[in-house]
Motif scaffolding. Structure first.
Motif, PDB file in Angstrom:
ATOM      1  N   THR A 199       2.664   4.659   0.984  1.00 55.18           N
ATOM      2  CA  THR A 199       2.984   5.391   2.248  1.00 55.18           C
ATOM      3  C   THR A 199       2.241   4.613   3.368  1.00 55.18           C
ATOM      4  O   THR A 199       1.906   5.151   4.417  1.00 55.18           O
ATOM      5  CB  THR A 199       2.111   6.819   2.344  1.00 55.18           C
ATOM      6  N   SER A 244      -1.555   7.916  10.329  1.00 56.94           N
ATOM      7  CA  SER A 244      -0.864   8.344   9.500  1.00 56.94           C
ATOM      8  C   SER A 244      -1.878   8.996   8.495  1.00 56.94           C
ATOM      9  O   SER A 244      -2.195   8.385   7.363  1.00 56.94           O
ATOM     10  CB  SER A 244       0.064   7.738   8.749  1.00 56.94           C
ATOM     11  N   THR A 282      -1.983  -1.285   9.198  1.00 56.80           N
ATOM     12  CA  THR A 282      -0.755  -1.760   9.783  1.00 56.80           C
ATOM     13  C   THR A 282      -1.037  -1.575  11.403  1.00 56.80           C
ATOM     14  O   THR A 282      -0.745  -2.392  12.093  1.00 56.80           O
ATOM     15  CB  THR A 282       0.289  -0.961   9.337  1.00 56.80           C
ATOM     16  N   ARG A 289      -3.911   0.102   4.837  1.00 57.09           N
ATOM     17  CA  ARG A 289      -4.194  -1.306   4.717  1.00 57.09           C
ATOM     18  C   ARG A 289      -4.112  -1.880   6.110  1.00 57.09           C
ATOM     19  O   ARG A 289      -3.921  -3.086   6.494  1.00 57.09           O
ATOM     20  CB  ARG A 289      -2.930  -1.921   4.029  1.00 57.09           C
ATOM     21  N   TYR A 346       0.903  -1.203  -0.023  1.00 61.41           N
ATOM     22  CA  TYR A 346      -0.072   0.056   0.185  1.00 61.41           C
ATOM     23  C   TYR A 346       0.749   1.291   0.012  1.00 61.41           C
ATOM     24  O   TYR A 346       1.864   1.236   0.472  1.00 61.41           O
ATOM     25  CB  TYR A 346      -0.840  -0.045   1.305  1.00 61.41           C
ATOM     26  N   SER A 375     -14.615  11.528  -0.767  1.00 62.47           N
ATOM     27  CA  SER A 375     -14.384  11.157   0.439  1.00 62.47           C
ATOM     28  C   SER A 375     -13.048  11.275   0.853  1.00 62.47           C
ATOM     29  O   SER A 375     -12.475  10.931   2.024  1.00 62.47           O
ATOM     30  CB  SER A 375     -15.044   9.804   0.896  1.00 62.47           C
ATOM     31  N   GLN A 376     -12.141  11.460  -0.254  1.00 62.41           N
ATOM     32  CA  GLN A 376     -10.745  11.678   0.183  1.00 62.41           C
ATOM     33  C   GLN A 376     -10.359  12.968   0.776  1.00 62.41           C
ATOM     34  O   GLN A 376     -11.270  13.924   0.280  1.00 62.41           O
ATOM     35  CB  GLN A 376      -9.952  11.299  -1.107  1.00 62.41           C
ATOM     36  N   MET A 377      -9.483  13.257   1.631  1.00 57.16           N
ATOM     37  CA  MET A 377      -8.831  14.557   2.147  1.00 57.16           C
ATOM     38  C   MET A 377      -8.955  15.438   0.970  1.00 57.16           C
ATOM     39  O   MET A 377      -8.321  15.096  -0.219  1.00 57.16           O
ATOM     40  CB  MET A 377      -7.865  14.636   3.138  1.00 57.16           C
ATOM     41  N   ASP A 403     -11.081   4.165   6.928  1.00 56.73           N
ATOM     42  CA  ASP A 403     -10.275   4.740   5.606  1.00 56.73           C
ATOM     43  C   ASP A 403     -11.514   4.851   4.783  1.00 56.73           C
ATOM     44  O   ASP A 403     -12.078   4.167   4.556  1.00 56.73           O
ATOM     45  CB  ASP A 403      -9.029   3.736   5.383  1.00 56.73           C
ATOM     46  N   SER A 404     -11.142   5.989   3.758  1.00 54.27           N
ATOM     47  CA  SER A 404     -12.288   6.255   2.788  1.00 54.27           C
ATOM     48  C   SER A 404     -12.006   5.771   1.608  1.00 54.27           C
ATOM     49  O   SER A 404     -12.856   5.595   0.511  1.00 54.27           O
ATOM     50  CB  SER A 404     -12.362   7.750   2.688  1.00 54.27           C
ATOM     51  N   ASP A 452     -15.507   8.239   5.467  1.00 51.84           N
ATOM     52  CA  ASP A 452     -14.801   9.523   5.621  1.00 51.84           C
ATOM     53  C   ASP A 452     -14.593  10.156   6.977  1.00 51.84           C
ATOM     54  O   ASP A 452     -15.681  10.393   7.907  1.00 51.84           O
ATOM     55  CB  ASP A 452     -15.657  10.652   4.832  1.00 51.84           C
ATOM     56  N   SER A 453     -13.359  10.124   7.534  1.00 47.80           N
ATOM     57  CA  SER A 453     -13.181  10.395   9.194  1.00 47.80           C
ATOM     58  C   SER A 453     -13.769  11.820   9.236  1.00 47.80           C
ATOM     59  O   SER A 453     -14.044  12.137  10.308  1.00 47.80           O
ATOM     60  CB  SER A 453     -11.845  10.249   9.239  1.00 47.80           C
ATOM     61  N   PHE A 504       2.987   2.722   6.813  1.00 51.71           N
ATOM     62  CA  PHE A 504       4.123   2.813   7.973  1.00 51.71           C
ATOM     63  C   PHE A 504       4.782   1.205   8.159  1.00 51.71           C
ATOM     64  O   PHE A 504       3.806   0.458   8.130  1.00 51.71           O
ATOM     65  CB  PHE A 504       3.989   3.685   8.828  1.00 51.71           C
TER      66      PHE A 504
HETATM   67  C1  LIG Z   1      -0.784   7.722   4.792  1.00 51.76           C
HETATM   68  S1  LIG Z   1      -2.074   6.647   4.257  1.00 51.76           S
HETATM   69  C2  LIG Z   1      -2.388   5.485   5.751  1.00 51.76           C
HETATM   70  C3  LIG Z   1      -1.333   4.146   5.568  1.00 51.76           C
HETATM   71  C4  LIG Z   1      -1.410   3.281   6.728  1.00 51.76           C
HETATM   72  N1  LIG Z   1      -0.776   3.908   7.896  1.00 51.76           N
HETATM   73  C5  LIG Z   1      -0.814   2.045   6.538  1.00 51.76           C
HETATM   74  O1  LIG Z   1       0.205   1.609   7.127  1.00 51.76           O
HETATM   75  O2  LIG Z   1      -1.401   1.454   5.391  1.00 51.76           O
HETATM   76  C6  LIG Z   1      -3.289   7.719   4.539  1.00 51.76           C
HETATM   77  C7  LIG Z   1      -4.752   7.153   4.299  1.00 51.76           C
HETATM   78  O3  LIG Z   1      -5.798   8.061   4.524  1.00 51.76           O
HETATM   79  C8  LIG Z   1      -6.816   7.763   3.761  1.00 51.76           C
HETATM   80  N2  LIG Z   1      -7.810   8.920   3.630  1.00 51.76           N
HETATM   81  C9  LIG Z   1      -7.772  10.086   3.035  1.00 51.76           C
HETATM   82  N3  LIG Z   1      -8.781  10.742   3.074  1.00 51.76           N
HETATM   83  C10 LIG Z   1      -9.377  10.222   4.233  1.00 51.76           C
HETATM   84  C11 LIG Z   1     -10.651  10.583   4.858  1.00 51.76           C
HETATM   85  N4  LIG Z   1     -11.285  11.727   4.817  1.00 51.76           N
HETATM   86  N5  LIG Z   1     -11.291   9.895   5.990  1.00 51.76           N
HETATM   87  C12 LIG Z   1     -10.319   8.657   6.274  1.00 51.76           C
HETATM   88  N6  LIG Z   1      -9.482   8.158   5.372  1.00 51.76           N
HETATM   89  C13 LIG Z   1      -9.046   9.021   4.537  1.00 51.76           C
HETATM   90  C14 LIG Z   1      -6.216   7.202   2.251  1.00 51.76           C
HETATM   91  O4  LIG Z   1      -7.317   6.479   1.505  1.00 51.76           O
HETATM   92  C15 LIG Z   1      -4.998   6.404   2.774  1.00 51.76           C
HETATM   93  O5  LIG Z   1      -5.287   5.017   3.105  1.00 51.76           O
END
Ligand SMILES: C[S@@+](CC[C@H](N)C(=O)[O-])C[C@H]1O[C@@H](n2cnc3c(N)ncnc32)[C@H](O)[C@@H]1O
Length: 363
Positions: A14, A230, A43, A41, A12, A262-264, A59-60, A211-212, A16
């Motif tokens: 980014t 993250s 983690t 994913r 996936y 639904s993404q930021m 996660d969205s 969507d958080s 961690f």
């Molecule tokens: C940096 S990644 C997280 C990776 C995670 N720490 C891992 O180890 O797999 C950020 C995540 O935020 C999600 N995201 C973006 N906007 C969001 C939202 N409004 N609500 C919830 N998740 C969101 C993205 O789909 C992405 O999977």
């Protein structure tokens, strides 16, 4: 092979390393609820499972939660194999997507079986073994061709992201790259043994595709003591488009889509901070008064924004008693670099990431 193997079932962007949440959760008392509002994913949720802790992941991106759910499902290699075998034995009519991409990406016979599995999982993905099979299929869907036994179903591709169709077709035809026949059941059987033989005991969890920014975190009826997360790095908007092939497998369109509301939103650093602030405020209402949060955050190359400033502003704007105890450099993010090399994307300088250690102090 050990109990951490399953964490790597599908790459996936980014993500961690498992050690990051594991270290933060190691000293948590039993039954501590863990939250990751951007779980990717899963983690953090998998680290919680390893430590016997219940968790919530949000996660969205449906791709992210599909992978994460497969890692929390309690199953075994035989159950995954059996459900796959049953699906492949069924004599169903399948719908083939059209276009050059599909005929060069997968060998016809492999693709037929892939489509059978896709359609069956789209109809029913409720049982742990089906969820496990879905995550496994997402992991083997695309990746590099190797010399010995195949690890992936596709023609040559990176495994971290899917190349866009037109680019991929050009890349394959210019280099005379054709897909090999892959025995889907054999590969599923081998990977199921690899990933599901050693599993940590099952724990309670909720995995939500949502969507958080719009979630009431009290909905789960638990109080969180640990938040490890993250958020997307400012400017990183391609979680779904870069994963378009995996998105297609779980029911998305057979072409790349760019609009995922639904993404930021990444229109300005201050707007980004405000969205995060709202999330922190809502989370604080569902947290124990002594809860702790660790946030990993960085920047990306084509946005000139200061990740430290964005994050600290978001804590301040949340105005819910958050206290930043420490900010530590987490080094340089180089994940994805090797993947990029295989498909000849230009390399870029790695970026710096930070870990923010925060306490919740309810007002
Ligand atoms: C940096 S990644 C997280 C990776 C995670 N720490 C891992 O180890 O797999 C950020 C995540 O935020 C999600 N995201 C973006 N906007 C969001 C939202 N409004 N609500 C919830 N998740 C969101 C993205 O789909 C992405 O999977």
């Amino acid at each position: 092979m050990d109990k951490t193997t399953l964490n790597a079932i599908c790459p996936y962007f980014t993500m961690f390393p498992l050690e990051v949440p594991y270290r933060q959760l190691q000293k948590a008392v039993p039954n501590t609820w863990v939250l990751d509002p951007f779980c990717g994913r899963g983690t953090t949720n998998y680290a919680a499972r390893l430590l016997g802790l219940p968790s919530v992941g949000i996660d969205s991106s449906p791709i992210a939660t599909a992978i994460a759910e497969g890692k929390l499902a309690k199953t075994n290699p035989n159950a995954v194999y059996k459900v796959c075998e049953e699906i492949l034995r069924s004599n169903k009519n399948i719908t083939w997507p059209e276009g050059d991409f599909w005929s060069i990406c997968f060998h016809e016979e492999t693709f037929k079986n892939l489509l059978k599995i896709r359609e069956s999982l789209l109809k029913d993905c409720k049982t742990p073994e089906r969820k496990a099979l879905r995550a496994l299929m997402l992991g083997i869907l695309h990746g590099p061709k190797n010399k010995g036994l195949p690890s992936y179903l596709s023609n040559q591709m990176p495994r971290t992201y899917a190349a866009k169709p037109d680019y991929a077709v050009k890349f394959w035809t210019q280099r005379n790259l054709y897909p090999d026949y892959v025995d889907v059941l054999e590969l599923v059987s081998r990977k199921a043994r690899h990933f599901f033989t050693e599993q940590p005991p099952a724990v309670d969890y909720h995995m939500i595709c949502g969507d958080s920014r719009e979630l009431d975190f009290s909905y789960f009826g638990v109080k969180f003591s640990k938040v490890v997360t993250s958020p997307p790095y400012y400017g990183m908007r391609t979680y779904v488009p870069d994963q378009w092939l995996r998105f297609w497998f779980i029911g998305g369109p057979s072409s790349v889509t760019y609009n995922h509301p639904s993404q930021m939103t990444h229109s300005s650093p201050s707007m980004f901070s405000s969205q995060l602030a709202g999330i922190w405020r809502n989370i604080s209402k569902a947290c124990e008064s002594d809860a702790k949060m660790v946030v990993r955050f960085g920047g990306i190359h084509d946005r000139k924004a200061n990740p430290k400033e964005i994050m600290v502003n978001s804590f301040r704007e949340a105005d819910c008693g958050l206290r930043v105890n420490t900010i530590r450099s987490a080094g340089l993010a180089s994940e994805g670099k090797r993947q990029a090399e295989q498909f000849q994307r230009p390399l870029r300088k790695p970026i710096e990431e930070f870990d923010f250690y925060v306490s919740f102090r309810r007002k």
